[in-house]
Design a protein around this motif. Structure first.
Motif, short mmCIF file in Angstrom:
data_model
loop_
_atom_site.label_atom_id
_atom_site.label_comp_id
_atom_site.label_asym_id
_atom_site.label_seq_id
_atom_site.Cartn_x
_atom_site.Cartn_y
_atom_site.Cartn_z
N ASN A 1 0.81 -1.22 0.00
CA ASN A 1 0.00 0.00 0.00
C ASN A 1 0.84 1.27 0.00
OD1 ASN A 1 -2.38 -1.44 0.01
ND2 ASN A 1 -2.73 -1.22 2.20
N TYR A 2 2.16 1.11 0.05
CA TYR A 2 3.05 2.25 0.20
C TYR A 2 4.01 2.40 -0.98
CZ TYR A 2 1.57 2.45 5.07
OH TYR A 2 0.83 2.57 6.21
N ALA A 3 4.10 3.62 -1.47
CA ALA A 3 5.23 3.97 -2.31
C ALA A 3 6.43 4.17 -1.39
CB ALA A 3 4.94 5.25 -3.09
N MET A 4 7.61 3.90 -1.93
CA MET A 4 8.83 3.94 -1.10
C MET A 4 9.89 4.84 -1.71
SD MET A 4 8.05 1.91 1.38
CE MET A 4 9.65 1.74 2.15
N GLY A 5 10.70 5.40 -0.83
CA GLY A 5 11.78 6.26 -1.30
C GLY A 5 13.05 6.03 -0.52
N TRP A 6 14.15 6.38 -1.16
CA TRP A 6 15.46 6.40 -0.50
C TRP A 6 15.96 7.86 -0.53
CZ3 TRP A 6 17.86 2.60 2.16
CH2 TRP A 6 17.46 1.28 1.95
N PHE A 7 16.45 8.30 0.61
CA PHE A 7 17.05 9.62 0.76
C PHE A 7 18.41 9.44 1.43
CE2 PHE A 7 13.45 12.44 -0.24
CZ PHE A 7 12.42 11.51 -0.27
N ARG A 8 19.22 10.48 1.36
CA ARG A 8 20.52 10.42 2.03
C ARG A 8 20.87 11.78 2.62
NH1 ARG A 8 24.42 9.58 -3.31
NH2 ARG A 8 24.25 11.72 -4.14
N GLN A 9 21.72 11.74 3.63
CA GLN A 9 22.16 12.97 4.26
C GLN A 9 23.63 12.85 4.60
OE1 GLN A 9 19.87 14.20 7.68
NE2 GLN A 9 20.55 16.31 7.45
N ALA A 10 24.41 13.72 4.02
CA ALA A 10 25.85 13.79 4.29
C ALA A 10 26.09 14.78 5.42
CB ALA A 10 26.59 14.20 3.03
N PRO A 11 27.22 14.66 6.11
CA PRO A 11 27.52 15.58 7.21
C PRO A 11 27.49 17.04 6.76
CG PRO A 11 29.03 13.75 7.25
CD PRO A 11 28.26 13.62 5.98
N GLY A 12 26.74 17.85 7.51
CA GLY A 12 26.69 19.27 7.20
C GLY A 12 25.79 19.64 6.04
N LYS A 13 25.09 18.64 5.49
CA LYS A 13 24.22 18.91 4.34
C LYS A 13 22.78 18.51 4.66
CE LYS A 13 27.72 18.40 0.75
NZ LYS A 13 28.05 17.80 -0.57
N GLU A 14 21.87 19.04 3.87
CA GLU A 14 20.47 18.68 4.04
C GLU A 14 20.19 17.30 3.45
OE1 GLU A 14 18.48 23.16 3.99
OE2 GLU A 14 17.95 21.68 2.48
N ARG A 15 19.11 16.70 3.94
CA ARG A 15 18.70 15.41 3.40
C ARG A 15 18.27 15.59 1.94
NH1 ARG A 15 15.04 11.64 7.16
NH2 ARG A 15 16.80 12.24 8.48
N GLU A 16 18.70 14.67 1.09
CA GLU A 16 18.37 14.80 -0.33
C GLU A 16 17.76 13.52 -0.87
OE1 GLU A 16 21.76 15.59 -2.77
OE2 GLU A 16 22.77 13.69 -2.27
N PHE A 17 16.95 13.70 -1.89
CA PHE A 17 16.31 12.58 -2.56
C PHE A 17 17.31 11.77 -3.35
CE2 PHE A 17 13.26 10.19 -4.84
CZ PHE A 17 13.61 10.22 -6.18
#
Length: 124
Positions: free
Chosen positions: A31-47
């Motif tokens: 029932n869910y669409a899924m995503g992967w995101f990442r966050q590097a030190p000192g940076k915002e979370r990105e798609f």
């Protein structure tokens, strides 16, 4: 609410590969669409990548297109991120996220449930 647990991160040399897994529990995974995101030190979370409920629609960030592949196995309640040709700039904590509904999104605010993250480090 769906619970998400990522695994498969680690240390890899530039040009290497890793496969991340995200196991879901608590609700009907399909029932869910899924995503992967990442966050590097000192940076915002990105798609990074996203996939629809059926797996028929996928989205990728330009920075990973052609190198990463997102897939899902609804029978195993798991979404995967195959990462090839890794670069040092791919170093980050990688998070999977779930979004109720058919279609995925590239926006982190569209996702209501998140895993705890798994560290990926790419050495040069």
């Amino acid at each position: 609410q769906v619970q998400l647990v990522e695994s498969g991160g680690g240390l890899v040399q530039q040009g290497g590969s890793l496969r991340l897994s995200c196991a879901a529990s608590g609700r009907t995974f399909s029932n869910y669409a899924m995503g992967w995101f990442r966050q590097a030190p000192g940076k915002e979370r990105e798609f990074v990548a996203a996939i629809s409920r059926s797996g028929g629609t996928t989205y990728y960030a330009d920075s990973v297109k052609g190198r990463f592949t997102i897939s899902r196995d609804n029978a195993r309640n798991t979404v995967y991120l195959q990462m090839n040709s890794l670069k040092p700039e791919d170093t980050a904590v990688y998070y999977c996220a779930a979004r109720g509904g058919t279609y995925p999104s590239t926006e982190s605010t569209a996702y209501g449930d998140w895993g705890q993250g798994t560290q990926v480090t790419v050495s040069s």
